[in-house]
Design a protein around this motif. Structure first.
Motif, PDB file in Angstrom:
ATOM      1  N   ASN A   1      34.896  42.053  47.333  1.00  0.00           N
ATOM      2  CA  ASN A   1      35.529  41.082  46.890  1.00  0.00           C
ATOM      3  C   ASN A   1      36.166  41.394  45.093  1.00  0.00           C
ATOM      4  OD1 ASN A   1      37.081  38.604  47.231  1.00  0.00           O
ATOM      5  ND2 ASN A   1      35.168  37.514  46.047  1.00  0.00           N
ATOM      6  N   PRO A   2      37.533  40.890  44.824  1.00  0.00           N
ATOM      7  CA  PRO A   2      38.172  41.492  43.525  1.00  0.00           C
ATOM      8  C   PRO A   2      37.389  40.581  42.550  1.00  0.00           C
ATOM      9  CG  PRO A   2      39.304  41.243  44.951  1.00  0.00           C
ATOM     10  CD  PRO A   2      38.719  41.324  45.822  1.00  0.00           C
ATOM     11  N   ASP A   3      37.036  40.921  41.632  1.00  0.00           N
ATOM     12  CA  ASP A   3      36.136  40.273  40.190  1.00  0.00           C
ATOM     13  C   ASP A   3      36.785  39.509  39.296  1.00  0.00           C
ATOM     14  OD1 ASP A   3      34.505  42.809  40.280  1.00  0.00           O
ATOM     15  OD2 ASP A   3      35.536  43.775  38.036  1.00  0.00           O
TER      16      ASP A   3
ATOM     17  N   VAL B   1      36.581  33.590  39.433  1.00  0.00           N
ATOM     18  CA  VAL B   1      37.681  32.070  39.262  1.00  0.00           C
ATOM     19  C   VAL B   1      36.269  31.214  40.274  1.00  0.00           C
ATOM     20  CG1 VAL B   1      38.664  31.186  40.302  1.00  0.00           C
ATOM     21  CG2 VAL B   1      39.700  32.768  38.909  1.00  0.00           C
ATOM     22  N   SER B   2      35.221  32.150  41.221  1.00  0.00           N
ATOM     23  CA  SER B   2      34.255  30.769  41.951  1.00  0.00           C
ATOM     24  C   SER B   2      33.283  31.058  41.057  1.00  0.00           C
ATOM     25  CB  SER B   2      33.797  31.934  43.244  1.00  0.00           C
ATOM     26  OG  SER B   2      35.182  32.444  43.921  1.00  0.00           O
ATOM     27  N   LEU B   3      32.594  31.258  40.568  1.00  0.00           N
ATOM     28  CA  LEU B   3      31.758  30.909  39.533  1.00  0.00           C
ATOM     29  C   LEU B   3      31.652  29.699  38.682  1.00  0.00           C
ATOM     30  CD1 LEU B   3      29.967  34.381  39.317  1.00  0.00           C
ATOM     31  CD2 LEU B   3      29.568  33.086  40.424  1.00  0.00           C
ATOM     32  N   PHE B   4      33.214  29.830  38.211  1.00  0.00           N
ATOM     33  CA  PHE B   4      34.296  29.383  36.713  1.00  0.00           C
ATOM     34  C   PHE B   4      33.917  28.233  37.938  1.00  0.00           C
ATOM     35  CE2 PHE B   4      37.878  26.905  35.571  1.00  0.00           C
ATOM     36  CZ  PHE B   4      37.216  26.604  34.658  1.00  0.00           C
TER      37      PHE B   4
ATOM     38  N   LEU C   1      23.975  34.649  34.565  1.00  0.00           N
ATOM     39  CA  LEU C   1      23.982  34.522  35.659  1.00  0.00           C
ATOM     40  C   LEU C   1      24.301  35.372  36.632  1.00  0.00           C
ATOM     41  CD1 LEU C   1      22.830  30.376  36.442  1.00  0.00           C
ATOM     42  CD2 LEU C   1      21.296  32.449  36.619  1.00  0.00           C
ATOM     43  N   ALA C   2      26.391  35.146  36.631  1.00  0.00           N
ATOM     44  CA  ALA C   2      27.239  36.059  37.821  1.00  0.00           C
ATOM     45  C   ALA C   2      26.961  37.205  37.213  1.00  0.00           C
ATOM     46  CB  ALA C   2      28.505  35.375  36.050  1.00  0.00           C
TER      47      ALA C   2
ATOM     48  N   PHE D   1      34.891  42.319  32.817  1.00  0.00           N
ATOM     49  CA  PHE D   1      35.535  41.618  32.466  1.00  0.00           C
ATOM     50  C   PHE D   1      36.139  40.173  32.254  1.00  0.00           C
ATOM     51  CE2 PHE D   1      40.182  40.277  31.394  1.00  0.00           C
ATOM     52  CZ  PHE D   1      40.171  39.784  29.983  1.00  0.00           C
ATOM     53  N   ALA D   2      36.692  40.320  33.873  1.00  0.00           N
ATOM     54  CA  ALA D   2      37.284  39.251  34.768  1.00  0.00           C
ATOM     55  C   ALA D   2      35.416  38.128  34.717  1.00  0.00           C
ATOM     56  CB  ALA D   2      37.660  39.663  35.997  1.00  0.00           C
ATOM     57  N   VAL D   3      35.012  38.249  35.394  1.00  0.00           N
ATOM     58  CA  VAL D   3      33.763  37.446  35.526  1.00  0.00           C
ATOM     59  C   VAL D   3      33.023  36.890  34.434  1.00  0.00           C
ATOM     60  CG1 VAL D   3      31.878  37.578  36.387  1.00  0.00           C
ATOM     61  CG2 VAL D   3      33.014  38.424  37.466  1.00  0.00           C
ATOM     62  N   THR D   4      32.937  38.105  32.843  1.00  0.00           N
ATOM     63  CA  THR D   4      32.961  37.433  31.603  1.00  0.00           C
ATOM     64  C   THR D   4      33.957  35.985  31.041  1.00  0.00           C
ATOM     65  OG1 THR D   4      31.621  39.598  31.164  1.00  0.00           O
ATOM     66  CG2 THR D   4      31.394  37.826  29.749  1.00  0.00           C
TER      67      THR D   4
END
Length: 273
Positions: free
Chosen positions: A113-115, A120-123, A140-141, A207-210
């Motif tokens: 899955n792309p970061d 965005v999903s976790l956000f 958690l992310a 970077f993206a998830v953070t």
């Protein structure tokens, strides 16, 4: 005399290595000059290294805070994901048939899955749950996307184990927890260590998830700090010595691990003879 094919293959290999390492060497060289713009040499000096550790430049103090946050998040996330991933791998290994194949398939989805989608999903999940974004949400992310990597590293070690060892420990009077702690975990330690290192690296580099889970409370990791710095029109000069130090530390760790592995294999070969 070497054939043309060997010459071309060696030249290709050295070209790839040059492309990979030339930018790092370039940054390392220019970390010893005080010029703000990369590529402008104004004389050899250790001023950037001094400024990095003393915090003489206000920007370098913010940089060190971002580095500290990055290391704390990466360490906590990798430790927790190693524990969760090891237990998950043991559970998956003991499944059979379609259930095992299904769980392995689901475990592989976050890896592919792309970061940006994960972030965005976790956000959206944290917004839906009304969770204030900050250290907790970022950790958690990171645990969420690091755990599957640990599972992938531990599963091959489980496949190499003798399945009778655990049963033998139970027959000799050990409780399931004692058998797990004293029999399985020592055997799985190499896979757990490689999973921990990979999880730590993935967390350090993310970077993206953070970006999507850090919120606006002022929390910055190294990647988000560099992104914000670049948007201002330039990078903090102290980033050059910091990147050089990180690269050298990784180089030393890899060298130590490889030397130990080489010595271990050498001793095994001697014993086999």
């Amino acid at each position: 005399m070497m054939s043309a094919r060997k010459i071309i293959s060696k030249a290709y290999l050295w070209m790839i290595l040059a492309i990979l390492y030339a930018p790092i060497i370039f940054i390392a060289v220019f970390s010893f000059t005080k010029a703000k713009s990369l590529g402008n040499w104004t004389g050899f000096t250790f001023d950037l290294y001094t400024s990095l550790f003393t915090g003489a430049n206000p920007a370098s103090a913010s940089l060190l805070e971002a580095l500290q946050s990055t290391l704390i998040i990466a360490l906590v996330a990798s430790v927790v994901s190693t524990a969760l991933g090891t237990l998950a791998a043991i559970g998956i290994y003991n499944l059979h048939g379609r259930r095992k194949a299904t769980i392995e398939f689901l475990n592989n989805i976050p890896l592919l899955n792309p970061d940006i989608i994960t972030g965005v999903s976790l956000f959206l999940l944290f917004v839906f749950l009304h969770v204030s974004k900050g250290y907790v949400t970022v950790i958690l992310a990171h645990i969420t996307f690091c755990t599957p990597y640990v599972v992938l590293n531990v599963l091959p070690k489980l496949a190499q184990l003798n399945p009778n060892i655990y049963e033998a420990a139970l027959d000799l009077g050990a409780t399931p927890m004692q058998a797990l702690r004293k029999v399985l975990i020592p055997q799985l330690r190499p896979g757990m260590f490689s999973g921990f290192v990979l999880a730590f690296t993935m967390s350090l580099d993310d970077f993206a998830v953070t970006y999507f889970t850090a919120g606006s409370a002022g929390l910055q990791t190294l990647s988000t700090y560099i992104y914000a710095d670049a948007r201002k029109g330039g990078l903090t000069p102290e980033l050059k010595p910091l990147m050089t130090i990180i690269f050298l530390l990784i180089l030393v760790v890899l060298a130590v691990v490889n030397v130990k592995a080489f010595k271990k294999n050498k001793n095994k070969n001697k014993e086999n003879r």
